[in-house]
Motif scaffolding. Structure first.
Motif, mmCIF file in Angstrom:
data_model
loop_
_atom_site.group_PDB
_atom_site.id
_atom_site.type_symbol
_atom_site.label_atom_id
_atom_site.label_comp_id
_atom_site.label_asym_id
_atom_site.label_seq_id
_atom_site.Cartn_x
_atom_site.Cartn_y
_atom_site.Cartn_z
ATOM 1 N N THR A 66 37.507 50.487 36.571
ATOM 2 C CA THR A 66 38.485 51.562 36.782
ATOM 3 C C THR A 66 38.723 52.341 35.500
ATOM 4 O O THR A 66 38.702 53.580 35.504
ATOM 5 C CB THR A 66 39.811 50.968 37.309
ATOM 6 N N GLU A 67 38.931 51.637 34.390
ATOM 7 C CA GLU A 67 39.178 52.299 33.109
ATOM 8 C C GLU A 67 37.978 53.140 32.678
ATOM 9 O O GLU A 67 38.139 54.270 32.205
ATOM 10 C CB GLU A 67 39.505 51.266 32.036
ATOM 11 N N ALA A 68 36.779 52.601 32.837
ATOM 12 C CA ALA A 68 35.571 53.331 32.439
ATOM 13 C C ALA A 68 35.377 54.584 33.285
ATOM 14 O O ALA A 68 35.020 55.654 32.765
ATOM 15 C CB ALA A 68 34.351 52.421 32.555
ATOM 16 N N THR A 69 35.619 54.461 34.574
ATOM 17 C CA THR A 69 35.462 55.614 35.459
ATOM 18 C C THR A 69 36.484 56.689 35.116
ATOM 19 O O THR A 69 36.139 57.876 35.038
ATOM 20 C CB THR A 69 35.592 55.166 36.931
ATOM 21 N N ARG A 70 37.719 56.295 34.882
ATOM 22 C CA ARG A 70 38.759 57.271 34.520
ATOM 23 C C ARG A 70 38.472 57.932 33.175
ATOM 24 O O ARG A 70 38.684 59.124 33.009
ATOM 25 C CB ARG A 70 40.118 56.597 34.486
ATOM 26 N N ALA A 71 38.000 57.160 32.217
ATOM 27 C CA ALA A 71 37.774 57.686 30.866
ATOM 28 C C ALA A 71 36.579 58.631 30.781
ATOM 29 O O ALA A 71 36.564 59.533 29.950
ATOM 30 C CB ALA A 71 37.592 56.530 29.887
ATOM 31 N N THR A 72 35.591 58.418 31.633
ATOM 32 C CA THR A 72 34.343 59.181 31.510
ATOM 33 C C THR A 72 34.105 60.185 32.626
ATOM 34 O O THR A 72 33.285 61.094 32.467
ATOM 35 C CB THR A 72 33.134 58.229 31.488
ATOM 36 N N MET B 125 29.119 50.986 27.477
ATOM 37 C CA MET B 125 28.509 52.188 28.044
ATOM 38 C C MET B 125 29.528 53.316 28.170
ATOM 39 O O MET B 125 29.229 54.472 27.868
ATOM 40 C CB MET B 125 27.873 51.877 29.395
ATOM 41 N N ALA B 126 30.748 52.994 28.582
ATOM 42 C CA ALA B 126 31.786 54.014 28.704
ATOM 43 C C ALA B 126 32.092 54.635 27.341
ATOM 44 O O ALA B 126 32.244 55.864 27.228
ATOM 45 C CB ALA B 126 33.053 53.422 29.322
ATOM 46 N N ALA B 127 32.164 53.817 26.313
ATOM 47 C CA ALA B 127 32.415 54.331 24.963
ATOM 48 C C ALA B 127 31.285 55.243 24.505
ATOM 49 O O ALA B 127 31.532 56.285 23.883
ATOM 50 C CB ALA B 127 32.608 53.178 23.985
ATOM 51 N N ALA B 128 30.051 54.885 24.831
ATOM 52 C CA ALA B 128 28.898 55.694 24.433
ATOM 53 C C ALA B 128 28.813 57.007 25.228
ATOM 54 O O ALA B 128 28.385 58.027 24.711
ATOM 55 C CB ALA B 128 27.616 54.894 24.596
ATOM 56 N N ILE B 129 29.224 56.945 26.490
ATOM 57 C CA ILE B 129 29.156 58.135 27.342
ATOM 58 C C ILE B 129 30.239 59.127 26.972
ATOM 59 O O ILE B 129 30.004 60.330 26.884
ATOM 60 C CB ILE B 129 29.267 57.748 28.843
ATOM 61 N N GLY B 130 31.451 58.626 26.731
ATOM 62 C CA GLY B 130 32.566 59.505 26.407
ATOM 63 C C GLY B 130 32.924 60.432 27.539
ATOM 64 O O GLY B 130 32.498 60.251 28.676
ATOM 65 N N ARG B 131 33.661 61.435 27.284
ATOM 66 C CA ARG B 131 34.101 62.402 28.310
ATOM 67 C C ARG B 131 33.219 63.600 28.314
ATOM 68 O O ARG B 131 32.712 64.223 27.569
ATOM 69 C CB ARG B 131 35.553 62.776 28.036
#
Length: 154
Positions: free
Chosen positions: A54-60, A148-154
């Protein structure tokens, strides 16, 4: 973005192996084709994975999805076949794990392949592998999603 109304869910009404997560989603596990007495993952593990997704989807803005199960004789081909079936596949990252084959495959939808490229997908595999070697499947998946979420970013 489409949305729909669902009736309110009370956790005590859920069957064994299911939990209401902090995000409001229902998370459940079972062995395919069999009735089970004990779920393969604890409530804590399921909630931790759901929170990370959930956090990764919201962040990216990217839909993160995890599949744990048999990917067939060729895990890479199995993951390729699975990606189009996940929700919002064009904007999704799929982390597919075949525990019996000791395989992890990461795929990204065509609309985000520039953000979730091969380098980012490999970061996810690397992040998961250390925990997997220690028998910690959920910890590895949580690590993969977060890296992966950190690497993808927004």
């Amino acid at each position: 973005m489409a949305s729909s109304k669902w009736p309110a869910v009370v956790e005590t009404d859920l069957p064994h192996g299911f939990a209401l997560t902090s995000s409001g989603r229902v998370s459940g596990v079972h062995e395919p084709g069999t009735e089970f007495r004990r779920p393969p993952f604890s409530d804590h593990e399921r909630v931790a994975l759901d929170n990370a997704l959930t956090e990764a989807t919201r962040a990216t803005g990217v839909r993160f999805t995890v599949f744990i199960g048999d990917l067939g004789g060729d895990p890479a081909a199995g993951a390729d076949a699975l990606l189009p079936t996940v929700p919002d596949a064009e904007r999704a990252v799929l982390i597919a794990v075949s525990p019996n084959d000791r395989a992890i495959e990461v795929r990204s939808g065509h609309e985000i392949e520039d953000r979730a490229n091969d380098r980012v997908c490999q970061l996810g595999v690397t992040a998961a592998s250390s925990s997997f070697r220690q028998g910690q499947l959920i910890d590895g998946l949580v690590s993969a999603v977060r890296v992966m979420a950190a690497a993808i970013g927004r």
